[in-house]
Enzyme design. Structure first.
Site, mmCIF file in Angstrom:
data_model
loop_
_atom_site.group_PDB
_atom_site.id
_atom_site.type_symbol
_atom_site.label_atom_id
_atom_site.label_comp_id
_atom_site.label_asym_id
_atom_site.label_seq_id
_atom_site.Cartn_x
_atom_site.Cartn_y
_atom_site.Cartn_z
ATOM 1 N N HIS A 267 -6.897 3.396 1.639
ATOM 2 C CA HIS A 267 -7.521 1.942 1.606
ATOM 3 C C HIS A 267 -7.777 1.679 0.159
ATOM 4 O O HIS A 267 -7.223 2.821 -0.668
ATOM 5 C CB HIS A 267 -8.234 1.990 2.563
ATOM 6 N N HIS A 306 2.798 1.174 0.689
ATOM 7 C CA HIS A 306 2.134 0.276 0.975
ATOM 8 C C HIS A 306 2.590 0.025 2.603
ATOM 9 O O HIS A 306 4.206 -0.272 3.302
ATOM 10 C CB HIS A 306 2.362 -0.653 0.647
ATOM 11 N N ASP A 362 -3.139 1.548 -7.013
ATOM 12 C CA ASP A 362 -4.468 3.332 -7.184
ATOM 13 C C ASP A 362 -3.691 4.186 -7.435
ATOM 14 O O ASP A 362 -4.209 4.944 -8.504
ATOM 15 C CB ASP A 362 -4.342 3.613 -5.661
#
Ligand code: CMC
Length: 428
Positions: A267, A306, A362
């Protein structure tokens, strides 16, 4: 045609008509499907909530197939271009963009709540010299509930809003203190004349009593990154915030729990993991070998994939643009070439195409942070600061939702049947 689902239970031959509302059926409607009087009734089994809506929410809308992300209806691209993080936080919390006086009042209030109690500072000084900033952030946020015992009145809207102001204002201060701590530098107090992200950068980097003026491009880039990270509907940490909040725990305890959920490398810890991965790869020539290891299931390509986005992550596109602006000021991050090569190869490899794996938020954010001079260990904290707005908006919405109760999933028991206690001396 009626909006219903007809279910035939082949165990009993009975049929049931279940309403479909908003493309969902209610799991509790399955309870009537029984084989006999002592049967509890049918349950839905959904480990990791792959196909279960846990709430109705009017905050964030995502269409993973189309790569759409909207806060309160506003496309993320427009917010990233025109808005500020504090305005977006207001939008998430209140449902609408503020007018001029509302925005001014909100910004003034946040700037006046940035200071933390001196005891909070002392508490943070007690951490080991090399404590991970995220561990310090989580613990300090949790400890704040002891400074604001009134926060437990979670059913009082005014009290809720007061804690929201405090948390959004103090999160950057705690984050900056955690960074200064691991650098062995004195903590900088907030500079309330500066904007939200400029103040944060000043608390992070100001040395001695020389005036510090954060670079406008870098402060704006951080503001954009904060906008992109502000909310993401029912993700792992938001689910934690709602679950903890559902027991009516105070928001500091709930937000500390949400931040703990964010910390994991799958995460919010992924940005730190991406940088570790790029450093380990070390050179563009090692990229094909690394990709082979990923395809063989030995490694994960961090910053890729994702649960919801199966086309592309719209945040990643904006971040890539922001990266160029930052690198124009800071110089190009040498790891960028490795990241670009990884992306190029991965997007053409069947392994990734078949599984619909694309760069997520990210993949590039860590490269920007590093170019700004921020150490890797602070990256998850940089995710937690802006996500506080989303967590608090979701927490508030949950408390006002008459359908919500204490979160309490069911289970399928797989343990042993009843058996008698065996005294220690008689056990094999
Ligand atoms: N590298 C290699 N293979 C992957 C990756 C990856 N990054 N992500 C998923 N897969 C594979 C996975 O092994 C599985 O393969 P198979 O079908 O052969 O078993 C398939 O793709 C489906 O993956 P999954 O694990 O079922 O997908 P999920 O929805 O449970 O997990 C995820 C989503 C984000 C946890 C995962 O993609 C992942 O671990 N990514 C790397 C960590 C990361 O970048 N996290 C940041 C997410 S965005 C920021 C945030 O909001 O948290």
């Amino acid at each position: 045609m009626p909006d219903t689902l007809t279910i035939q239970d082949n165990r009993t031959g009975k049929t049931y008509e279940i309403p479909i509302v908003d493309g969902t059926i209610r799991s509790t409607d399955l309870k009537q499907i029984k084989t006999g009087a002592d049967d509890f009734g049918l349950m839905a089994y959904d480990p990791a909530f792959l196909n279960t809506a846990s709430t109705r929410s009017a905050i964030t809308d995502i269409d993973g197939d189309k790569g759409i992300l909207r806060y309160r209806g506003y496309p993320i691209e427009q917010l990233a271009e025109h808005s500020t993080y504090l305005e977006v936080a207001y939008l998430l919390l209140h449902g609408d963009l503020p007018n001029e006086s509302q925005l001014q009042e909100w910004e003034t209030s946040i700037s006046q709540h940035t200071v933390v109690h001196e005891n909070v500072k002392q508490l943070m000084e007690g951490f080991r010299y090399d404590a991970h900033p995220m561990g310090m952030f989580i613990s300090t946020v949790a400890a704040m509930s002891t400074f604001y015992p009134d926060a437990k009145n979670v059913r009082d809207p005014e009290c809720r809003m007061k804690q929201i102001h405090r948390l959004i204002a103090k999160a950057p201060t705690i984050a900056a203190f955690s960074y200064r701590h691991c650098q062995g530098r004195p903590y900088n107090y907030p500079h309330n004349r500066l904007g939200y992200t400029a103040n944060f950068l000043a608390m992070m980097f100001k040395m001695t009593d020389n005036p510090y003026e954060p670079h406008q491009v870098l402060a704006r880039a951080l503001d954009i990154l904060f906008i992109l990270h502000a909310d993401h509907e029912q993700n792992c940490s938001t689910n934690a915030m709602r679950a903890i909040g559902s027991s009516e725990a105070d928001p500091y305890s709930a937000l500390a729990g949400a931040a703990a959920a964010l910390y994991g490398p799958l995460h919010g810890g992924a940005n730190e993991a991406v940088l570790n991965m790029l450093q380990e790869i070390g050179h563009v020539k090692n990229v094909p070998g690394f990709i082979e290891e990923v395809k063989a299931g030995k490694r994960k390509l961090m910053g890729f994939g994702h649960r919801i986005y199966k086309n592309y992550d719209p945040r990643a596109k904006i971040i890539k643009r922001t990266a160029d602006e930052v690198f124009a000021v800071t110089g190009r991050n040498p790891l960028l070439d490795i990241a670009i090569e990884l992306e190029k190869i991965a997007l053409n490899e069947e392994y990734f195409v078949k599984r619909k794996l694309y760069p997520n938020v990210d993949f590039y954010s860590g490269l920007i942070y590093e170019a700004m001079g921020l150490p890797m260990s602070i990256f998850p904290v940089l995710f937690a600061i802006p996500r506080a707005a989303g967590w608090l908006a979701q927490w508030s919405e949950m408390l006002q939702d008459s359908e919500q109760k204490i979160a309490r999933p069911r289970q399928i028991y797989t343990g042993s049947d009843v058996r008698d206690y065996v005294p220690l001396g008689k056990r094999k």
